[in-house]
Design a protein around this motif. Sequence first.
Motif, short mmCIF file in Angstrom:
data_model
loop_
_atom_site.label_atom_id
_atom_site.label_comp_id
_atom_site.label_asym_id
_atom_site.label_seq_id
_atom_site.Cartn_x
_atom_site.Cartn_y
_atom_site.Cartn_z
N UNK A 127 22.09 47.01 47.20
CA UNK A 127 22.13 47.83 48.59
C UNK A 127 23.43 48.52 48.40
N UNK A 128 24.52 47.94 47.90
CA UNK A 128 25.93 48.59 47.84
C UNK A 128 26.04 49.63 46.53
N UNK A 129 25.15 49.59 45.48
CA UNK A 129 24.93 50.41 44.60
C UNK A 129 25.84 50.10 43.36
N UNK A 130 26.17 48.84 43.27
CA UNK A 130 27.07 48.32 42.06
C UNK A 130 26.63 47.21 41.66
N UNK A 131 27.05 46.72 40.07
CA UNK A 131 26.40 45.57 39.67
C UNK A 131 27.24 44.44 40.47
N UNK A 132 26.58 43.16 40.41
CA UNK A 132 27.26 42.13 41.13
C UNK A 132 28.49 41.87 40.65
N UNK A 133 28.82 41.87 39.28
CA UNK A 133 30.25 41.41 38.79
C UNK A 133 31.33 42.63 39.29
N UNK A 134 30.93 43.83 39.54
CA UNK A 134 31.67 44.86 40.01
C UNK A 134 31.96 44.63 41.56
N UNK A 135 30.93 44.27 42.33
CA UNK A 135 31.00 44.02 43.61
C UNK A 135 32.13 42.96 43.83
N UNK A 136 31.76 41.71 43.04
CA UNK A 136 32.89 40.68 43.19
C UNK A 136 34.17 41.00 42.88
N UNK A 137 34.60 41.82 41.97
CA UNK A 137 35.82 42.34 41.64
C UNK A 137 36.35 43.05 42.64
N UNK A 138 35.70 44.06 43.28
CA UNK A 138 36.03 44.96 44.32
C UNK A 138 36.51 44.14 45.54
N UNK A 139 35.50 43.36 45.98
CA UNK A 139 35.70 43.00 47.21
C UNK A 139 36.45 41.58 47.40
N UNK A 140 36.70 40.84 46.32
CA UNK A 140 37.34 39.61 46.38
C UNK A 140 38.57 39.43 45.09
N UNK A 141 38.25 39.47 43.90
CA UNK A 141 38.98 39.09 42.77
C UNK A 141 40.24 40.06 42.86
N UNK A 142 39.97 41.41 42.93
CA UNK A 142 41.13 42.54 43.04
C UNK A 142 42.09 42.23 44.21
N UNK A 143 41.35 42.34 45.46
CA UNK A 143 42.34 42.42 46.58
C UNK A 143 42.92 41.02 47.01
N UNK A 144 42.47 39.82 46.20
CA UNK A 144 43.03 38.56 46.58
C UNK A 144 44.13 38.15 45.40
N UNK A 145 44.07 39.13 44.48
CA UNK A 145 45.03 38.71 43.53
C UNK A 145 44.50 37.64 42.51
N UNK A 146 43.07 37.70 42.39
CA UNK A 146 42.67 36.60 41.34
C UNK A 146 42.25 37.27 40.04
N UNK A 147 43.62 37.55 39.19
CA UNK A 147 43.48 38.36 38.19
C UNK A 147 42.87 37.91 37.00
N UNK A 148 42.42 36.68 37.03
CA UNK A 148 42.04 36.09 35.69
C UNK A 148 40.60 35.41 35.98
N UNK A 149 40.02 35.80 37.19
CA UNK A 149 38.56 35.62 37.63
C UNK A 149 37.78 36.45 37.43
N UNK A 150 36.56 36.14 36.92
CA UNK A 150 35.68 37.32 36.54
C UNK A 150 34.15 36.66 36.66
N UNK A 151 33.20 37.56 36.86
CA UNK A 151 31.59 37.20 37.00
C UNK A 151 31.06 37.62 35.84
N UNK A 152 31.51 37.85 34.54
CA UNK A 152 31.06 38.29 33.46
C UNK A 152 31.58 37.13 32.46
N UNK A 153 30.46 36.68 31.47
CA UNK A 153 30.74 35.86 30.63
C UNK A 153 31.57 36.43 29.63
#
Length: 516
Positions: free
Chosen positions: A197-223
């Motif tokens: 619905x947001x038009x992006x892959x889940x891994x990108x949505x996670x990065x954009x909405x949580x990992x990057x803004x929260x400073x979780x620089x080593x966290x990923x939803x990609x194997x």
Amino acid sequence: MPHKVRRRGIAAAAGFALAAGAVAAAPSPSPGGFDVARALDTLDAQVQEGMRRTGVPGVSVAVVHDDKVVYLKGFGVRSTEAPGGKVGPDTVFQLASVSKPVASTVLAQALGADGFDAPLKGVTLKDPWVSAHVTAADLLSHRSGLPDHAGDLLEDLGYDQSYILSHLRYEPLSPFRTSYAYTNFGFTAAAEAAAKAKGVPWSRLSEDLLYAPAGMNSTSSRFSDYQNAADRALTHVKTEDGTWKPRHVRNADAQTAAGGVSSNARDMARWLRLQLNGGKIDGRQVVNAEGLAETHVPHSISQPPPEPGAQPGYYGLGWNVRYDDQGRLRLSHSGAFALGTNTSVTLVPAEKLAIAVLTNGAPTGLPDTIALNFFDTAEHGKPSRDWLPVVAKSYEEQLGEGRSETDYAKPPADPQPARPDSAYTGTYTNPYYGRATVTGTSGGGLVLRLGPAPQNYPLTHYSGDTFSFETAGENAIGRTGVTFTDGRMRVEYLDANGLGTFEKAGRGSGPEAGPQ
């Protein structure tokens, strides 16, 4: 306690790597009576003793109290084989099902509090009415009616996310919103629908909405990010000689929102701070506060009360939810891959206290035990019991679920003879599991081939038209039966929900048979 995991050393507590400045000044006892300093004083010893007892090679721990990181350490090694390297606060682990509360945090920002109860587009289940009304809250709290671990066996056979999600429509449904069954792919379906619905892959949505803004620089939803991390803890299983070895690779991209996140203790500490602070970190509102609060309350009953007057177990949105004897909310989740990961997070928001424990060994209950001992010591001065055997037994019981009642390793004393191999060979089709073939070998014997890039399973004769093979993958359960009857083939461990019978080609299997 740990959620249901379908299946499944010589310890070396090789010291710990402590980042400079990672530990804040010892906190004073909390107003609610928790003595956090006392619990921190014993934490090193608790971790080291647990590693000694279980043999788990590596552990990393983060503790947050009053919006400060008060403990951040690694213990043991990333791999038992050279080059091993020590585990530190920046060592990346696979989170397994601790991915779920991470994912629900992303969805709290993506959907807000009201969005969890809006019908999702693009989720198709067996009942059209349920498909039209199912919400993110239904799927994230495991009350959609899908059966336990629906879709997991398709993943083991090598099917991708698109195939698995599209085939959930074949799964029989329990009563909608009145039944509970833990499903990785139901959870994933909600996340993927929100991302679409947001038009992006889940891994990108996670990065954009949580990992990057929260400073979780080593966290990923990609194997691939986990696999390419320089400071990475390999997954370990216990071998037959009792030692722990890195023998498997678990790519969980198909169920990424439910089990595919990788992270380290440093990033988990930032996420815990955000959880305890209404979606804020370092003065910045990263996650919608109302949406995050919605993930922390009960949405389904996951376990009936163990005895009259006792509380039932609740599940929120990606969280196990309970209330202790003082009425304090306690949030937790465990993660486990039989192929080599066990993790745990626990929060007591009223005490502004949380712990995350990451390990690189198949489930033994060590991370759950460390967390239970920590909170017991903070509240009562010492562990209230020896938790390790209690938690380990729970995992062992769950690992044994699904095993056949027949011991196929011990054929009957007078087995009925099999028919000629040609009676069994051929192509079989199944609308859920796709195409299977049974072929003969040059040396005699039969091989069953399953999955989109067929996996080979040599068949061993048991009696009459019944054979067996050794299961493999994350959900392996030992030997399972294969029975041939009147042009059909029933694979026992694929048939828990009545979907495991294959029709021999040419018997009217229909246009939907085979991979869709």
